[in-house]
Design an enzyme around this catalytic site. Structure first.
Site, PDB file in Angstrom:
ATOM      1  N   LEU A  54      15.347   5.756  -9.208  1.00  0.00           N
ATOM      2  CA  LEU A  54      14.306   5.609  -8.053  1.00  0.00           C
ATOM      3  C   LEU A  54      13.700   6.890  -7.583  1.00  0.00           C
ATOM      4  O   LEU A  54      14.731   7.872  -7.270  1.00  0.00           O
ATOM      5  CB  LEU A  54      14.635   4.690  -7.143  1.00  0.00           C
ATOM      6  CG  LEU A  54      14.611   3.213  -7.704  1.00  0.00           C
ATOM      7  CD1 LEU A  54      14.644   2.239  -6.447  1.00  0.00           C
ATOM      8  CD2 LEU A  54      13.544   2.781  -8.715  1.00  0.00           C
ATOM      9  N   HIS A  55      12.413   7.236  -7.424  1.00  0.00           N
ATOM     10  CA  HIS A  55      12.135   8.387  -6.651  1.00  0.00           C
ATOM     11  C   HIS A  55      10.710   7.991  -5.756  1.00  0.00           C
ATOM     12  O   HIS A  55      10.677   6.696  -5.763  1.00  0.00           O
ATOM     13  CB  HIS A  55      11.623   9.499  -7.424  1.00  0.00           C
ATOM     14  CG  HIS A  55      11.159   9.131  -8.548  1.00  0.00           C
ATOM     15  ND1 HIS A  55       9.369   8.713  -8.506  1.00  0.00           N
ATOM     16  CD2 HIS A  55      10.843   9.183  -9.798  1.00  0.00           C
ATOM     17  CE1 HIS A  55       9.054   8.210  -9.591  1.00  0.00           C
ATOM     18  NE2 HIS A  55       9.652   8.633 -10.701  1.00  0.00           N
ATOM     19  N   GLU A  56      10.465   8.701  -4.930  1.00  0.00           N
ATOM     20  CA  GLU A  56       9.171   8.543  -4.041  1.00  0.00           C
ATOM     21  C   GLU A  56       8.145   7.587  -4.649  1.00  0.00           C
ATOM     22  O   GLU A  56       7.428   7.042  -3.937  1.00  0.00           O
ATOM     23  CB  GLU A  56       8.931   9.733  -3.406  1.00  0.00           C
ATOM     24  CG  GLU A  56       9.870  10.028  -2.393  1.00  0.00           C
ATOM     25  CD  GLU A  56      10.128   9.258  -1.111  1.00  0.00           C
ATOM     26  OE1 GLU A  56       9.415   8.508  -0.752  1.00  0.00           O
ATOM     27  OE2 GLU A  56      11.322   9.162  -0.895  1.00  0.00           O
ATOM     28  N   GLY A  57       7.902   8.033  -6.085  1.00  0.00           N
ATOM     29  CA  GLY A  57       6.790   7.455  -6.775  1.00  0.00           C
ATOM     30  C   GLY A  57       7.112   5.888  -6.807  1.00  0.00           C
ATOM     31  O   GLY A  57       6.079   5.125  -6.420  1.00  0.00           O
ATOM     32  N   HIS A  58       8.289   5.397  -7.003  1.00  0.00           N
ATOM     33  CA  HIS A  58       8.465   4.004  -7.043  1.00  0.00           C
ATOM     34  C   HIS A  58       8.418   3.443  -5.729  1.00  0.00           C
ATOM     35  O   HIS A  58       8.042   2.310  -5.584  1.00  0.00           O
ATOM     36  CB  HIS A  58      10.070   4.057  -7.771  1.00  0.00           C
ATOM     37  CG  HIS A  58      10.240   4.298  -9.093  1.00  0.00           C
ATOM     38  ND1 HIS A  58      11.165   5.326  -9.186  1.00  0.00           N
ATOM     39  CD2 HIS A  58       9.767   3.849 -10.311  1.00  0.00           C
ATOM     40  CE1 HIS A  58      11.283   5.722 -10.463  1.00  0.00           C
ATOM     41  NE2 HIS A  58      10.392   4.770 -11.185  1.00  0.00           N
ATOM     42  N   GLY A 106       1.944   2.915 -11.389  1.00  0.00           N
ATOM     43  CA  GLY A 106       1.757   4.128 -10.718  1.00  0.00           C
ATOM     44  C   GLY A 106       0.581   4.688 -11.887  1.00  0.00           C
ATOM     45  O   GLY A 106       0.736   4.814 -12.890  1.00  0.00           O
ATOM     46  N   GLN A 146      -0.437   3.395 -19.784  1.00  0.00           N
ATOM     47  CA  GLN A 146       0.507   2.274 -19.764  1.00  0.00           C
ATOM     48  C   GLN A 146      -0.211   1.215 -18.904  1.00  0.00           C
ATOM     49  O   GLN A 146      -0.318   0.118 -19.248  1.00  0.00           O
ATOM     50  CB  GLN A 146       1.911   2.524 -19.258  1.00  0.00           C
ATOM     51  CG  GLN A 146       2.611   1.552 -18.721  1.00  0.00           C
ATOM     52  CD  GLN A 146       4.075   1.828 -18.274  1.00  0.00           C
ATOM     53  OE1 GLN A 146       4.965   2.162 -18.975  1.00  0.00           O
ATOM     54  NE2 GLN A 146       4.306   1.682 -16.821  1.00  0.00           N
ATOM     55  N   SER A 194      11.302  10.367 -13.194  1.00  0.00           N
ATOM     56  CA  SER A 194      12.619  10.338 -13.365  1.00  0.00           C
ATOM     57  C   SER A 194      13.211  11.609 -14.469  1.00  0.00           C
ATOM     58  O   SER A 194      14.357  11.941 -14.371  1.00  0.00           O
ATOM     59  CB  SER A 194      13.047   9.045 -13.875  1.00  0.00           C
ATOM     60  OG  SER A 194      12.722   7.963 -13.294  1.00  0.00           O
TER      61      SER A 194
END
Ligand code: PAF
Length: 307
Positions: free
Chosen positions: A43-47, A157, A163, A196
């Site tokens: 996980l990163h800030e986007g998630h 996102g 997607q 990621s």
């Protein structure tokens, strides 16, 4: 010790199960409007921006963490995909997720499994043309995850714009009663889209990687000045990225954001500019809507997501 206590408390508040049937039963017990976020972990800030938006708009948020093997092609190294479970559990907990499913390939695709979903036209170009089978894997697992999470709203996102279009088409075609919300790409300070896969970049590659964003910006500026010729818009991005010695461009494309049909000559209607380049081994994706002002949640959801 303190950290251990924190994590114990965290896992206590966030209900986690690796069992799809148990998850579905727990999900059914949740009341009110439900937002869902689907991840492959790391996980990163986007998630977390997806979780945060889902919390703001729903009564509870459910999430999934599953590195789905069926969306990786033979030549893509599934075993090298970053896995950071302990960090992810803490992050989900802190972000306010109520229920998390962490299934295994064996529980998602048990012996005897034989169903897959093919979405036709919108998977033919862009990533679909470069990654055979990828969107069959994505559409199938997302359909399964929709059935397991039963969301009112599902959050995706912008970075994986194709997607989102594929998932929306699948949701419409199969009558999933939910809304797809598209959250803007979250970027590092130098503009690199969070992913990621950025973890695989060496320090010089990481520095070079911001060239993708600068390419998008260059095309955006040319568009703002009134240019609509497809070749010139693409060339504006190409010139910037090709000047970076570590970048090897896979493609730069201009498509209709709703149908993903290639744009022959742009008009004033919104267009999706997508680009993919290798920086060393990692293959990095980025995109933006033109005009640039459209890269916000409302416009993205209207053009790429919705019901
Ligand atoms: O975007 C991703 O992380 C994956 O493609 C998804 C939607 C979780 C399906 O495996």
């Amino acid at each position: 010790m303190q950290r251990w206590n924190l994590l114990t408390k965290a896992i206590f508040r966030l209900k986690v199960t690796d069992n799809p049937a148990e998850f579905q039963a727990l999900r059914r017990a949740l009341k009110g409007r439900i937002g869902a976020v689907y991840t492959m972990g790391a996980l990163h800030e986007g998630h977390l921006s997806l979780v945060s938006r889902a919390r703001a708009e729903n009564d509870a948020v459910v999430a999934t963490l599953f590195v789905n093997p069926t969306q990786f092609a033979q030549n893509e190294d599934l075993s090298r995909y970053p896995r950071t479970l302990e960090h992810d559990l803490e992050a989900f907990e802190r972000a306010g997720v109520s229920l998390l499913l962490t299934p295994t390939p064996e529980t998602m695709y048990p012996s005897g499994y034989q169903t897959s979903i093919t979405v036709e036209k919108v998977t033919q170009g862009l990533e679909g043309a470069h990654r055979p089978g990828h969107f069959v894997g994505v559409a199938t697992v997302v359909a399964k995850l929709f059935n397991l999470t039963l969301p009112d709203r599902a959050y995706f996102g912008q970075k994986d714009a194709q997607q989102v279009v594929v998932v929306r088409q699948m949701a419409r075609d199969l009558n999933f009663p939910l809304e797809i919300i598209v959250c803007p790409t979250v970027r590092e300070a130098d503009g690199l889209a969070m992913s990621s896969r950025n973890a695989f970049l060496t320090a010089p590659q990481r520095q070079a990687a911001s060239v993708l964003y600068r390419g998008l910006q260059a095309a955006g500026e040319v568009y703002t000045r009134g240019e609509r010729a497809t070749a010139r818009l693409i060339d504006a991005a190409y010139q910037v990225i090709a000047a970076e010695p570590l970048a090897e461009i896979d493609y730069i494309a201009l498509n209709d954001p709703r149908t993903l049909a290639p744009i022959v000559e742009a008009t004033d209607a919104p267009v999706l500019l997508s680009l993919v380049a290798r920086i060393g081994t990692p293959r990095l994706l980025d995109n933006c809507l033109l005009p640039l002002e459209l890269n916000n949640l409302q416009a993205l959801t209207r053009l790429l997501g919705g019901t």
